[in-house]
Enzyme design. Structure first.
Site, PDB file in Angstrom:
ATOM      1  N   HIS A   1      42.909  41.570  39.046  1.00  6.93           N
ATOM      2  CA  HIS A   1      42.572  41.432  40.459  1.00  6.93           C
ATOM      3  C   HIS A   1      41.138  41.918  40.609  1.00  6.93           C
ATOM      4  O   HIS A   1      40.825  43.052  40.229  1.00  6.93           O
ATOM      5  CB  HIS A   1      43.513  42.253  41.329  1.00  6.93           C
ATOM      6  CG  HIS A   1      43.241  42.098  42.790  1.00  6.93           C
ATOM      7  ND1 HIS A   1      43.653  43.012  43.726  1.00  6.93           N
ATOM      8  CD2 HIS A   1      42.590  41.133  43.475  1.00  6.93           C
ATOM      9  CE1 HIS A   1      43.267  42.618  44.927  1.00  6.93           C
ATOM     10  NE2 HIS A   1      42.621  41.475  44.803  1.00  6.93           N
ATOM     11  N   ASP A   2      40.266  41.079  41.133  1.00  3.66           N
ATOM     12  CA  ASP A   2      38.844  41.427  41.145  1.00  3.66           C
ATOM     13  C   ASP A   2      38.570  42.745  41.866  1.00  3.66           C
ATOM     14  O   ASP A   2      37.631  43.473  41.509  1.00  3.66           O
ATOM     15  CB  ASP A   2      37.992  40.292  41.723  1.00  3.66           C
ATOM     16  CG  ASP A   2      38.452  39.776  43.075  1.00  3.66           C
ATOM     17  OD1 ASP A   2      39.326  40.413  43.703  1.00  3.66           O
ATOM     18  OD2 ASP A   2      37.951  38.721  43.500  1.00  3.66           O
ATOM     19  N   THR A   3      39.402  43.091  42.845  1.00  7.26           N
ATOM     20  CA  THR A   3      39.201  44.373  43.521  1.00  7.26           C
ATOM     21  C   THR A   3      39.499  45.540  42.597  1.00  7.26           C
ATOM     22  O   THR A   3      38.833  46.578  42.655  1.00  7.26           O
ATOM     23  CB  THR A   3      40.071  44.463  44.787  1.00  7.26           C
ATOM     24  OG1 THR A   3      39.844  43.313  45.603  1.00  7.26           O
ATOM     25  CG2 THR A   3      39.741  45.701  45.590  1.00  7.26           C
TER      26      THR A   3
ATOM     27  N   ASN B   1      42.761  45.405  54.044  1.00 11.37           N
ATOM     28  CA  ASN B   1      42.004  44.151  53.977  1.00 11.37           C
ATOM     29  C   ASN B   1      41.331  43.884  55.319  1.00 11.37           C
ATOM     30  O   ASN B   1      41.977  43.915  56.363  1.00 11.37           O
ATOM     31  CB  ASN B   1      42.940  42.976  53.670  1.00 11.37           C
ATOM     32  CG  ASN B   1      43.221  42.825  52.200  1.00 11.37           C
ATOM     33  OD1 ASN B   1      43.220  43.796  51.465  1.00 11.37           O
ATOM     34  ND2 ASN B   1      43.470  41.610  51.776  1.00 11.37           N
TER      35      ASN B   1
END
Length: 478
Positions: free
Chosen positions: A232-234, A292
């Site tokens: 997950h890029d986060t 988010n």
């Protein structure tokens, strides 16, 4: 010195970056960038996954010989494979409308409070759980034998080995954040077959070797391992926050803003659920406790509507617009869908009785003030809900280049902001690969290397936060 290929896929573009790592070296160069253009078909909005895979292969060819490859991307979306391992159609885009009204059906079986207590995940209409419930009667799901999240699907095509990387799996709303394993009871109650998922992997685990056909197409000499990173890029971006100690908040900025804390345990209280905070998993058993926020998507959509004007000039003009004249809720799902963003922002201001921004500069200032206000709200609430005070806010990702946004965030939070690195996801991807090859140590050592090698900019807060609190009250109708 070793070299690593970091495949970093965003919602609008993908790129293959090459990281070179040594004892006091961390360098990142772009080998190849390619567009990510979703396609609207008669069935709905779909990812062009074959184009993305072609871009990955082109990028590996341009990268040259590397010691390892790692892939990170956006969360929640997946591809389905049949018994032969063939893809059953293009993955559905998370902005597709198929999940409309699905959450209420899920809550009728598993109430929202119980769902949060089991998974710790904030409500978002596109969570994988809701996507699977929406797809329950589809022919594709009926014929599927394997489900792979997007980075795992691309890894499977590169290596022939299937796995489910944990940080991304934690965004499905099917993982128990306390155990780091599937929530089997929850899935059974909702009729979701967890056997569809490949075995779990963790960041740093081996994910196979590039297949001979991939080596031939890319010109690489094998063996070349593929390493599971924070897919997950986060998760990769948070791994690349150059923080000292634990008293920090982070904001990973890009299409989304992900604002929160790094914790050692999830926060599963009813107050946390009501505030819509999520507990996603990070490196080394950590919890990414965050909210988010719609992020720079709001500005990206406006720029598209305006014909992509010069951004620097627009930001300069926006800096001259009076502060906090009009603000919108940057977390409002009303801004999720593409199209007509300038007029939708204007409509929101009009409906809330605020001055209506008209020019691109006024709308841009409204967006940036609103994002800074949302950052403030998330950082303050996260500290309170987790009982975890912070002394500094780290802004990483593309928004770290936006000096106006960083300055406004410092003012809104009343805390120093350290901006950078802008390529945090790719750097975190590289560092996990380097750690798997014993080139760096724990997260503290990784972050120290980042702080020594990456250019960072510090913004001190100016004035008081009274005007920001007044804007917050106005937005809440108080």
């Amino acid at each position: 010195m070793k070299s690593y290929a970091a495949v970093d896929l965003g919602a609008s573009s993908g790129r293959v970056m090459v990281g070179r790592v040594g004892p006091d070296t961390l360098e990142l160069t772009e080998a190849h960038r390619f567009p990510n253009r979703p396609v609207r078909t008669p069935e709905g909005l779909r990812w062009d996954i074959l184009s993305l895979y072609a871009g990955v292969l082109d990028g590996l060819r341009a990268a040259g010989q590397v010691d390892s490859v790692g892939i990170d991307s956006w969360a929640v979306d997946y591809g389905l494979l049949d018994t032969d391992g063939a893809l059953l159609g293009n993955p559905v885009h998370y902005r597709d409308t198929r999940t409309q009204g699905v959450a209420e059906k899920v809550w009728a079986t598993v109430p929202a409070a119980e769902l949060y207590a089991a998974t710790g995940l904030q409500y978002a209409p596109f969570n994988t759980l809701y996507q699977l419930v929406a797809a329950a009667s589809s022919a594709q799901l009926a014929h599927a034998k394997r489900l792979l999240l997007v980075p795992d699907l691309l890894t499977y095509w590169l290596t022939g080995e299937a796995g489910t990387e944990l940080t991304n799996a934690s965004t499905t709303q099917l993982i128990d954040p306390r155990t780091g394993d599937w929530s089997y009871d929850l899935a059974a109650r909702l009729g979701i077959d967890l056997e569809l998922f490949a075995p779990l992997r963790r960041p740093g685990d081996p994910a196979g070797l590039l297949r001979p056909e991939v080596l031939e197409e890319t010109g690489l000499t094998g063996p070349v391992p593929v390493t599971a990173v924070g897919s997950h890029d986060t998760a990769s971006a948070v791994a690349a926050v150059p923080a000292v100690g634990e008293r920090f908040a982070y904001i990973c900025t890009g299409t989304w803003s992900l604002a929160g804390l790094e914790l050692t345990a999830p926060v599963l209280t009813e107050a946390s659920r009501a505030a819509n905070f999520t507990n996603e998993l990070g490196l080394d058993g950590t919890v990414r406790y965050l909210r988010n926020i719609m992020g720079l998507w709001l500005l990206q959509e406006c720029l598209r509507e305006w014909g992509n004007p010069d951004l620097d000039g627009l930001l300069s003009a926006a800096a001259g617009v009076p502060a906090l004249r009009s603000v919108v809720d940057a977390g409002d799902a009303a801004f999720l869908a593409p199209g007509r963003m300038p007029s939708r922002i204007a409509d929101a201001c009009r409906e809330s009785g605020q001055p209506v921004p008209g020019s691109p500069a006024e709308i841009t200032r409204c967006i940036l003030d609103s994002l800074a206000l949302a950052h403030r709200r998330a950082v303050l609430q996260a500290q309170e809900l987790a009982d975890h005070p912070v002394d500094v806010v780290h802004v990483v990702g593309g928004g770290a280049r936006n000096a106006l946004l960083c300055r406004l965030t410092a003012d809104a939070c009343g805390l120093p902001v350290v901006a950078g690195p802008p390529e945090a996801a790719a750097l975190g991807n590289v560092l996990v690969q380097a750690r798997a090859q014993n080139q760096t140590g724990d997260r503290t050592e990784m972050r120290a290397l980042l702080a020594r090698t990456q250019p960072l900019t510090r913004y001190e807060p100016e004035g008081t936060t009274a005007a920001w609190q007044a804007a917050e009250n106005r937005l809440a109708g108080r």
